[in-house]
Design a protein around this motif. Structure first.
Motif, short mmCIF file in Angstrom:
data_model
loop_
_atom_site.label_atom_id
_atom_site.label_comp_id
_atom_site.label_asym_id
_atom_site.label_seq_id
_atom_site.Cartn_x
_atom_site.Cartn_y
_atom_site.Cartn_z
N MET A 1 0.83 -1.21 0.00
CA MET A 1 0.00 0.00 0.00
C MET A 1 0.86 1.26 0.00
O MET A 1 0.61 2.21 -0.74
N LYS A 2 1.90 1.29 0.84
CA LYS A 2 2.73 2.48 0.93
C LYS A 2 3.44 2.78 -0.40
O LYS A 2 3.37 3.90 -0.90
N ASN A 3 4.13 1.80 -0.96
CA ASN A 3 4.98 2.05 -2.13
C ASN A 3 4.25 1.90 -3.46
O ASN A 3 4.33 2.76 -4.32
N CYS B 1 0.18 4.13 -2.76
CA CYS B 1 0.13 5.53 -2.31
C CYS B 1 1.30 6.36 -2.84
O CYS B 1 1.09 7.44 -3.41
N TYR B 2 2.52 5.88 -2.67
CA TYR B 2 3.67 6.63 -3.16
C TYR B 2 3.62 6.76 -4.68
O TYR B 2 3.95 7.81 -5.24
N ASP C 1 0.92 6.84 -6.34
CA ASP C 1 -0.32 7.56 -6.64
C ASP C 1 -1.19 6.81 -7.64
O ASP C 1 -1.74 7.39 -8.57
N LEU D 1 -3.07 2.34 8.33
CA LEU D 1 -3.25 3.09 7.09
C LEU D 1 -3.26 4.59 7.30
O LEU D 1 -2.86 5.35 6.41
N ILE E 1 -0.01 6.32 6.59
CA ILE E 1 0.49 6.38 5.22
C ILE E 1 -0.07 7.61 4.53
O ILE E 1 -1.27 7.88 4.59
N ASN E 2 0.79 8.34 3.86
CA ASN E 2 0.36 9.53 3.12
C ASN E 2 -0.43 9.14 1.87
O ASN E 2 -0.21 8.07 1.29
N ASN E 3 -1.36 10.02 1.47
CA ASN E 3 -2.04 9.92 0.18
C ASN E 3 -3.01 8.75 0.10
O ASN E 3 -3.04 8.00 -0.88
N ILE E 4 -3.84 8.60 1.13
CA ILE E 4 -4.87 7.57 1.08
C ILE E 4 -6.14 8.08 1.77
O ILE E 4 -6.06 8.78 2.78
N TYR F 1 -9.27 3.23 0.64
CA TYR F 1 -9.54 2.03 1.43
C TYR F 1 -10.98 2.07 1.90
O TYR F 1 -11.39 3.00 2.60
#
Length: 224
Positions: free
Chosen positions: A1-3, A6-7, A9, A39, A42-45, A71
């Motif tokens: 999810m992070k990489n 979200c990262y 985009d 979650l 984590i940025n951008n969610i 999510y």
């Protein structure tokens, strides 16, 4: 999810089913109580937990048009319709399902309905009027509504089917405290322990996030 989501985009819609303690009888290994906390970090969610069929339908439609990582968290049981008090839905905007002036109960997902029942009981038994909010979007949080609820200094209770750390309650408390609000405040959630085994209703009652538990916590908070 992070990489990967979200990262990067990527407009991925991650749909979680039978969250919280939906698989109650299967025990703590099958209870999903840490997703908000993990979650939110984590940025951008965008993180959403609908409370009834209206919110679910609107959330799915909005998710299709949403061009960012998302999510969606669902439970397992059939949930009653919360009524027509507020027929609007948008990510990042809480939904007021009952208006009151004595206290505010902010919940999400499958805890909104017991919060509404508790508010009705407060009115019937004690003549107290509680606002009930379905804060279906955990991130971004509706801070404008949150501050509006806090302005008159009334007590605020948050209710969630999640670990007490890192979820709706801590998100609300953190924002309000940093903005200078000092309302009487209580987080109702699952404590920091391996959960008991039982039906979802059994677990809700055990940890006080049932109608009676919320009613009692509201009464205690108002009397302190």
């Amino acid at each position: 999810m992070k990489n990967d989501v979200c990262y990067s985009d990527n407009p991925v819609k991650l749909v979680a089913i039978s969250a919280g303690v939906s698989y109650g009888a299967l025990g703590t290994t099958h209870h999903s109580l840490h997703d908000f906390a993990a979650l939110r970090a984590i940025n951008n969610i965008t993180i959403v937990a609908p409370a009834d069929n209206f919110e679910t339908e609107q959330a799915v439609k909005a998710a299709i048009a949403h061009e960012k990582p998302l999510y969606l968290r669902f439970g397992k049981k059939d949930m009653p319709y919360l009524g027509d008090a507020d027929k609007t839905f948008a990510f990042g905007k809480g939904r007021i399902v009952r208006e009151g002036t004595d206290l505010a109960i902010i919940a999400n997902g499958e805890t909104v309905y017991p919060a509404l029942l508790a508010a009705q009981k407060l009115q019937e038994k004690l003549g107290l009027e509680a606002t009930v909010v379905s804060m279906h979007t955990i991130k971004p949080l509706d801070t404008e509504l949150l501050e509006q609820l806090a302005k008159n200094g009334r007590p605020i209770i948050t209710v969630e089917e999640h670990m007490i750390y890192g979820g709706l309650g801590e998100a609300c408390a953190s924002h309000l405290f940093q903005k200078g609000y000092h309302n009487p405040f209580r987080i109702m959630a699952i404590p920091d322990e391996y959960t008991v085994t039982g039906s979802q209703g059994d677990i809700f009652r055990h940890y006080g996030i049932s109608e009676d538990g919320i009613f009692q916590s509201a009464t205690d908070l108002l009397n302190n």
